[in-house]
Write an enzyme that holds these catalytic residues in place. Structure first.
Site, PDB file in Angstrom:
ATOM      1  N   ARG A 112       0.813  -1.222   0.000  1.00 49.14           N
ATOM      2  CA  ARG A 112       0.000   0.000   0.000  1.00 49.14           C
ATOM      3  C   ARG A 112       0.845   1.270   0.000  1.00 49.14           C
ATOM      4  O   ARG A 112       0.381   2.334   0.397  1.00 49.14           O
ATOM      5  CB  ARG A 112      -0.982   0.005   1.182  1.00 49.14           C
ATOM      6  CG  ARG A 112      -1.972  -1.146   1.164  1.00 49.14           C
ATOM      7  CD  ARG A 112      -3.051  -0.978   2.219  1.00 49.14           C
ATOM      8  NE  ARG A 112      -4.011  -2.082   2.157  1.00 49.14           N
ATOM      9  CZ  ARG A 112      -3.937  -3.181   2.900  1.00 49.14           C
ATOM     10  NH1 ARG A 112      -2.933  -3.333   3.753  1.00 49.14           N
ATOM     11  NH2 ARG A 112      -4.851  -4.115   2.794  1.00 49.14           N
ATOM     12  N   LYS A 172       1.401  11.095 -11.410  1.00 48.85           N
ATOM     13  CA  LYS A 172       0.501  10.226 -12.164  1.00 48.85           C
ATOM     14  C   LYS A 172       1.228   8.933 -12.528  1.00 48.85           C
ATOM     15  O   LYS A 172       2.307   8.965 -13.124  1.00 48.85           O
ATOM     16  CB  LYS A 172       0.025  10.915 -13.446  1.00 48.85           C
ATOM     17  CG  LYS A 172      -1.158  11.843 -13.263  1.00 48.85           C
ATOM     18  CD  LYS A 172      -1.679  12.278 -14.627  1.00 48.85           C
ATOM     19  CE  LYS A 172      -2.935  13.097 -14.526  1.00 48.85           C
ATOM     20  NZ  LYS A 172      -3.464  13.471 -15.860  1.00 48.85           N
ATOM     21  N   GLU A 176       5.497  17.641 -25.789  1.00 50.18           N
ATOM     22  CA  GLU A 176       5.092  18.056 -24.444  1.00 50.18           C
ATOM     23  C   GLU A 176       5.735  19.385 -24.057  1.00 50.18           C
ATOM     24  O   GLU A 176       5.148  20.180 -23.313  1.00 50.18           O
ATOM     25  CB  GLU A 176       5.442  16.978 -23.422  1.00 50.18           C
ATOM     26  CG  GLU A 176       4.623  15.700 -23.538  1.00 50.18           C
ATOM     27  CD  GLU A 176       3.228  15.812 -22.927  1.00 50.18           C
ATOM     28  OE1 GLU A 176       2.855  16.914 -22.462  1.00 50.18           O
ATOM     29  OE2 GLU A 176       2.514  14.793 -22.919  1.00 50.18           O
ATOM     30  N   LYS A 188       4.797  22.673 -14.717  1.00 48.93           N
ATOM     31  CA  LYS A 188       4.114  21.475 -14.222  1.00 48.93           C
ATOM     32  C   LYS A 188       3.945  21.557 -12.705  1.00 48.93           C
ATOM     33  O   LYS A 188       2.871  21.231 -12.166  1.00 48.93           O
ATOM     34  CB  LYS A 188       4.922  20.233 -14.621  1.00 48.93           C
ATOM     35  CG  LYS A 188       4.296  18.886 -14.214  1.00 48.93           C
ATOM     36  CD  LYS A 188       3.237  18.444 -15.176  1.00 48.93           C
ATOM     37  CE  LYS A 188       2.622  17.101 -14.800  1.00 48.93           C
ATOM     38  NZ  LYS A 188       3.428  15.943 -15.270  1.00 48.93           N
ATOM     39  N   GLU A 207      -6.226  16.485 -10.128  1.00 51.54           N
ATOM     40  CA  GLU A 207      -6.895  16.792 -11.386  1.00 51.54           C
ATOM     41  C   GLU A 207      -8.399  17.021 -11.216  1.00 51.54           C
ATOM     42  O   GLU A 207      -9.211  16.558 -12.015  1.00 51.54           O
ATOM     43  CB  GLU A 207      -6.634  15.678 -12.414  1.00 51.54           C
ATOM     44  CG  GLU A 207      -6.759  16.139 -13.854  1.00 51.54           C
ATOM     45  CD  GLU A 207      -6.289  15.090 -14.841  1.00 51.54           C
ATOM     46  OE1 GLU A 207      -7.139  14.387 -15.399  1.00 51.54           O
ATOM     47  OE2 GLU A 207      -5.060  14.975 -15.045  1.00 51.54           O
ATOM     48  N   ARG A 264      -5.496  21.196 -13.049  1.00 47.45           N
ATOM     49  CA  ARG A 264      -4.550  20.241 -13.635  1.00 47.45           C
ATOM     50  C   ARG A 264      -5.030  19.683 -14.966  1.00 47.45           C
ATOM     51  O   ARG A 264      -4.224  19.187 -15.770  1.00 47.45           O
ATOM     52  CB  ARG A 264      -4.272  19.096 -12.642  1.00 47.45           C
ATOM     53  CG  ARG A 264      -3.174  18.160 -13.126  1.00 47.45           C
ATOM     54  CD  ARG A 264      -2.684  17.202 -12.059  1.00 47.45           C
ATOM     55  NE  ARG A 264      -1.652  16.329 -12.604  1.00 47.45           N
ATOM     56  CZ  ARG A 264      -0.882  15.531 -11.871  1.00 47.45           C
ATOM     57  NH1 ARG A 264      -1.022  15.493 -10.560  1.00 47.45           N
ATOM     58  NH2 ARG A 264       0.037  14.776 -12.449  1.00 47.45           N
ATOM     59  N   ASN A 310      -3.777  18.399 -19.986  1.00 48.79           N
ATOM     60  CA  ASN A 310      -4.259  17.439 -20.984  1.00 48.79           C
ATOM     61  C   ASN A 310      -4.466  18.073 -22.356  1.00 48.79           C
ATOM     62  O   ASN A 310      -5.032  17.428 -23.253  1.00 48.79           O
ATOM     63  CB  ASN A 310      -5.573  16.806 -20.515  1.00 48.79           C
ATOM     64  CG  ASN A 310      -5.396  15.916 -19.299  1.00 48.79           C
ATOM     65  OD1 ASN A 310      -4.369  15.250 -19.169  1.00 48.79           O
ATOM     66  ND2 ASN A 310      -6.372  15.916 -18.406  1.00 48.79           N
ATOM     67  N   HIS A 326      -4.269  16.011 -25.519  1.00 46.96           N
ATOM     68  CA  HIS A 326      -4.213  14.608 -25.137  1.00 46.96           C
ATOM     69  C   HIS A 326      -5.465  13.814 -25.479  1.00 46.96           C
ATOM     70  O   HIS A 326      -5.371  12.608 -25.716  1.00 46.96           O
ATOM     71  CB  HIS A 326      -3.929  14.483 -23.638  1.00 46.96           C
ATOM     72  CG  HIS A 326      -2.498  14.720 -23.275  1.00 46.96           C
ATOM     73  ND1 HIS A 326      -1.859  15.923 -23.512  1.00 46.96           N
ATOM     74  CD2 HIS A 326      -1.570  13.923 -22.693  1.00 46.96           C
ATOM     75  CE1 HIS A 326      -0.611  15.839 -23.088  1.00 46.96           C
ATOM     76  NE2 HIS A 326      -0.407  14.638 -22.593  1.00 46.96           N
ATOM     77  N   HIS A 332      -4.196  10.938 -27.458  1.00 50.20           N
ATOM     78  CA  HIS A 332      -4.224   9.549 -26.990  1.00 50.20           C
ATOM     79  C   HIS A 332      -4.945   8.647 -27.986  1.00 50.20           C
ATOM     80  O   HIS A 332      -4.563   7.481 -28.168  1.00 50.20           O
ATOM     81  CB  HIS A 332      -4.920   9.469 -25.631  1.00 50.20           C
ATOM     82  CG  HIS A 332      -4.041   9.798 -24.472  1.00 50.20           C
ATOM     83  ND1 HIS A 332      -4.502   9.888 -23.181  1.00 50.20           N
ATOM     84  CD2 HIS A 332      -2.710  10.064 -24.394  1.00 50.20           C
ATOM     85  CE1 HIS A 332      -3.513  10.182 -22.366  1.00 50.20           C
ATOM     86  NE2 HIS A 332      -2.412  10.299 -23.079  1.00 50.20           N
ATOM     87  N   HIS A 361       4.324   9.152 -27.995  1.00 49.45           N
ATOM     88  CA  HIS A 361       3.365   9.947 -27.229  1.00 49.45           C
ATOM     89  C   HIS A 361       3.482  11.433 -27.548  1.00 49.45           C
ATOM     90  O   HIS A 361       2.474  12.110 -27.761  1.00 49.45           O
ATOM     91  CB  HIS A 361       3.596   9.713 -25.735  1.00 49.45           C
ATOM     92  CG  HIS A 361       2.718  10.560 -24.866  1.00 49.45           C
ATOM     93  ND1 HIS A 361       1.364  10.338 -24.736  1.00 49.45           N
ATOM     94  CD2 HIS A 361       2.988  11.653 -24.096  1.00 49.45           C
ATOM     95  CE1 HIS A 361       0.844  11.232 -23.909  1.00 49.45           C
ATOM     96  NE2 HIS A 361       1.805  12.034 -23.516  1.00 49.45           N
TER      97      HIS A 361
END
Length: 364
Positions: free
Chosen positions: A123, A145, A187, A229, A239, A243, A247, A250, A254, A266
């Site tokens: 955990r 992330k 990016e 960032k 997010e 945040r 994206n 994206h 994606h 990417h």
């Protein structure tokens, strides 16, 4: 060049991002200072492992860690639950405890895999990110992330789990192919579009993938990207709001990436996605045409794709399985001007209209 430090302070954890030359050689000492613990597991893919993994493992051993190494097959197609399971079993076999540390050495896939393994094992144990690609340095290693892909789409199973330290050695970029370095630039451009017009103009005027680009200026660009960032993540770690601007490009990007079966990188996919949504935004009247034109010109200056030939039904199908979908709506990030974007919630038919407006040579 001196080492730059960007401090990240999220609600769940504060940590430093170190950016400089030769800092990877200090991984053991730096990890000891940031994490403590008695054992460390280095995770790398089979492309990066021969370059850096043994040196990092030796540095950790020199700092007093009982050190193990796990290597997995390179590529997005291996960013799956099966690979993650193997990594978790390896952590258990190495008898790491919650006080110990995972050290993820590599690009974005490795950072995701190592970070998620650390988040899940017992955990949560500590993780140090050691990004070796430009994309990982400016984006994926910062912000917590972590995820793996599912058959339905990219990054659909994951967790927010902040690292305890990020070590970005710009010398590692010397081992990248020109193609991989250029892919990462998507990016970098994105950060300028969403938050910093001066950075965007600088990047457009002097592409960082040009031969002979000044190393100190490259380090400065990386540092500024990390600051952007950091500012966003500090304000909205999970997010819920701000945040989401990260994206930009994206949602369609994606889909382009998945439709290529991840043969298109990417950063290249995001670059094309930025251009597509910028064209659609201009045609919707959400931004001036010259904003879209500036974005397309900047992307083209890097030799990155500015459009996609993927059919619109396929794009729509992949995009609507993306995690940015909320029931019968999709959140899309659109430019209002260079340096500023906004998040719009659109219906699925409205999103399909944006795809039709912005994508492909036959877009209206």
């Amino acid at each position: 060049m001196s080492t730059s430090t960007v401090h990240v302070s999220t609600p769940s954890r504060s940590y430093d991002v170190l950016i400089g030359q030769g800092v990877i050689d200090e991984t053991g000492t730096l990890t000891r200072q940031a994490c403590g613990g008695s054992a460390a597991c280095v995770i790398a893919d089979d492309n990066v492992a021969p370059l850096y993994a043994n040196a990092v493992a030796e540095s950790l051993a020199d700092a007093g860690y009982r050190t193990t190494l796990q290597v997995f097959p390179a590529g997005e197609k291996h960013k799956r639950l099966l690979t993650l399971s193997d990594l978790l079993e390896g952590l258990a076999a190495a008898e790491l405890t919650r006080d110990d540390v995972v050290v993820a050495v590599g690009g974005g896939v490795t950072g995701d895999m190592g970070g998620l393994a650390a988040a899940l094992y017992l955990r949560g144990c500590k993780v140090v990110q050691v990004p070796t690609s430009l994309l990982a340095m400016v984006d994926s290693s910062v912000g917590g992330k972590t995820a793996v892909d599912l058959e339905a789409g990219k990054n659909l199973a994951g967790a927010f789990f902040q690292p305890s330290l990020v070590i970005a050695d710009v010398d590692c970029l010397d081992t990248l192919t020109p193609e991989l370095f250029t892919d990462s630039c998507g990016e970098v451009i994105k950060h300028g579009v969403i938050r910093d017009e001066a950075l965007f103009r600088r990047l457009a005027a002097r592409p960082i993938n040009a031969e002979g680009f000044d190393p100190q200026e490259l380090q400065d660009v990386i540092c500024r990207n990390v600051e952007i960032k950091r500012d966003v993540v500090d304000a909205d770690e999970r997010e819920r709001g701000l945040r989401q601007i990260l994206n930009f490009g994206h949602t369609i990007g994606h889909a382009i990436e998945a439709a290529s079966d991840f043969s298109l990188g990417h950063g290249s996919s995001v670059a094309a996605g930025m251009c597509c949504i910028a064209r659609a935004s201009a045609r919707m009247g959400w931004c001036a045409q010259d904003v879209a034109d500036d974005i397309v010109r900047a992307v083209a200056a890097y030799g990155l794709p500015t459009d996609t030939a993927v059919d619109h039904d396929t794009l729509f199908s992949f995009a609507t399985h993306d995690k940015k979908r909320h029931g019968s709506t999709v959140n899309v990030v659109v430019p209002t001007r260079i340096g500023e974007v906004e998040v719009k919630t659109v219906s699925l038919p409205e999103f399909r209209h944006l795809v039709d407006l912005g994508c492909g040579t036959d877009a209206a």
